[in-house]
Design an enzyme around this catalytic site. Structure first.
Site, PDB file in Angstrom:
ATOM      1  N   ASP A  23     -12.250 -28.560 -62.929  1.00  0.00           N
ATOM      2  CA  ASP A  23     -11.792 -29.891 -62.558  1.00  0.00           C
ATOM      3  C   ASP A  23     -10.468 -29.759 -61.800  1.00  0.00           C
ATOM      4  O   ASP A  23      -9.781 -28.743 -61.896  1.00  0.00           O
ATOM      5  CB  ASP A  23     -11.613 -30.723 -63.820  1.00  0.00           C
ATOM      6  CG  ASP A  23     -11.177 -32.147 -63.523  1.00  0.00           C
ATOM      7  OD1 ASP A  23     -11.828 -32.797 -62.679  1.00  0.00           O
ATOM      8  OD2 ASP A  23     -10.192 -32.601 -64.120  1.00  0.00           O
ATOM      9  N   ASP A  25      -7.749 -32.803 -60.943  1.00  0.00           N
ATOM     10  CA  ASP A  25      -6.643 -33.572 -61.497  1.00  0.00           C
ATOM     11  C   ASP A  25      -6.464 -33.255 -62.975  1.00  0.00           C
ATOM     12  O   ASP A  25      -7.374 -33.441 -63.777  1.00  0.00           O
ATOM     13  CB  ASP A  25      -6.892 -35.075 -61.327  1.00  0.00           C
ATOM     14  CG  ASP A  25      -6.810 -35.510 -59.868  1.00  0.00           C
ATOM     15  OD1 ASP A  25      -5.794 -35.208 -59.234  1.00  0.00           O
ATOM     16  OD2 ASP A  25      -7.765 -36.126 -59.383  1.00  0.00           O
ATOM     17  N   ASP A 221      -9.840 -31.339 -68.378  1.00  0.00           N
ATOM     18  CA  ASP A 221      -8.790 -31.894 -69.227  1.00  0.00           C
ATOM     19  C   ASP A 221      -9.220 -33.197 -69.892  1.00  0.00           C
ATOM     20  O   ASP A 221      -8.426 -33.787 -70.616  1.00  0.00           O
ATOM     21  CB  ASP A 221      -7.525 -32.159 -68.402  1.00  0.00           C
ATOM     22  CG  ASP A 221      -7.728 -33.301 -67.405  1.00  0.00           C
ATOM     23  OD1 ASP A 221      -8.716 -33.259 -66.645  1.00  0.00           O
ATOM     24  OD2 ASP A 221      -6.894 -34.227 -67.383  1.00  0.00           O
TER      25      ASP A 221
END
Length: 345
Positions: A23, A25, A221
């Protein structure tokens, strides 16, 4: 004795898996700024033989723009190492709509380019009677854009979304994401869109196939997108704490969102992960341990191993019908620190 959903590894993760589906961001960067540990950690993973594919729910930019941004932050990336939600939703729409269908696209050029690549004809107004509306995040979306989308959906256009992330982490904090904007159209029309981005498994399968991976590791995250998507795709997931999810969130994670591995930052790719061990009602990881007494979480130790032990204990209790009291979750000393970013807008 039930097996822990949290796994360990004999050697570094970057040697046990052949690809990292990463991922952006909150993992590689936060807004325009790199998370300082990410460039070296990802280079180390490449050097160990891992293929890297960046898998993002952000549909506002084209793959080459994402690659250029990553490269500018010290993470050399080619455009074919980037898979966006715009590409995924365009592929999903191509399977559902007639060739050359008309589409009202509410989003940026990344979304528009992907739709054109798949042969769709773009229109600019609900008055053009589009066959479909597709919504992807771009900061410049206005009330008029959302209103046009609403009018078209009310008139019978199929409704798609690149992703449904409610929030978007950046260098200043947590901002509204595409899902929040999509929610405006849903509230106006009562129609829920078909979404292509994480946590749908499609993106993970596409990303793994793009590098012919047989042992992919999904890294993110967010529990509700990255890790839920990994579970849905049948892939091990690594949760890092440089973005949205807090240690307490991980302890309370629903079964379908639980990661297989926990690491404070991407540096954990170069490390072996200790296996959770159970003795009676106590779970131990490394030198830390945790148990659940009633609904109280009891933890000995701090740091990432303490968090791993706490997750193993809390998840086991939850699977037995006992949910941990969130107020009993301690501060593990693990998590994102705002000063831990570098780069320039």
């Amino acid at each position: 004795m039930p097996e822990s959903m949290l796994k360990g590894s004999e050697g570094p993760l970057q040697e046990g898996f052949d690809a990292a589906l990463v991922d952006l961001d909150g993992v590689a960067y936060r807004g325009p700024l790199a998370i300082p540990t990410a460039p070296a950690a990802l280079q180390g993973a490449r050097d160990a033989g891992m293929s890297i594919v960046f898998v993002t729910n952000n549909a506002s930019r084209e793959p080459h723009e994402v690659a250029d941004h990553l490269t500018s932050l010290g993470i050399p990336t080619d455009s074919d190492e980037v898979l966006t939600a715009a590409q995924a939703v365009a592929r999903l729409m191509a399977a559902d709509l007639e060739p050359g269908a008309t589409v009202l696209a509410v989003g940026g050029k990344g979304l528009r380019s992907a739709l054109i690549e798949y042969g769709f004809r773009l229109v600019s107004s609900a008055d053009d009677n589009p066959d479909a509306v597709v919504q992807g995040f771009v900061p410049e979306i206005s009330w008029r854009d959302l209103a046009e989308a609403s009018y078209a959906v009310q008139a019978g256009a199929r409704f798609f979304a690149s992703n449904l992330d409610l929030t978007l982490p950046n260098e200043r904090g947590i901002a509204p994401g595409n899902g929040s904007l999509v929610g405006t159209v849903v509230a106006a029309t009562g129609v829920t869109p078909t979404a292509a981005g994480k946590p749908e498994p499609t993106m993970f399968h596409l990303a793994a196939a793009s590098v012919a991976s047989e042992r992919p590791l999904a890294i993110g995250d967010r529990l509700d997108t990255d890790l839920k998507g990994a579970r849905a795709a049948g892939m091990p997931g690594l949760l890092v704490f440089t973005g949205v999810t807090s240690p307490a969130d991980a302890v309370l994670a629903p079964r379908d969102q639980r990661p297989s591995y926990l690491g404070e930052t991407l540096e954990c790719l170069a490390e072996a992960h200790p296996f959770p061990r159970r003795e009676g009602t106590t779970w131990s990881v490394g030198g830390a341990s945790a148990s659940v007494d009633g609904r109280q979480l009891l933890v000995s130790g701090t740091g990432i191993d303490a968090l791993r032990a706490a997750c193993a204990a809390a998840w086991s209790a939850a699977d037995g019908g006992v949910l941990v009291d969130g107020g009993s979750i301690p501060d593990f000393g693990v998590g994102f620190r705002h000063e831990q970013v570098r780069g320039s807008p």
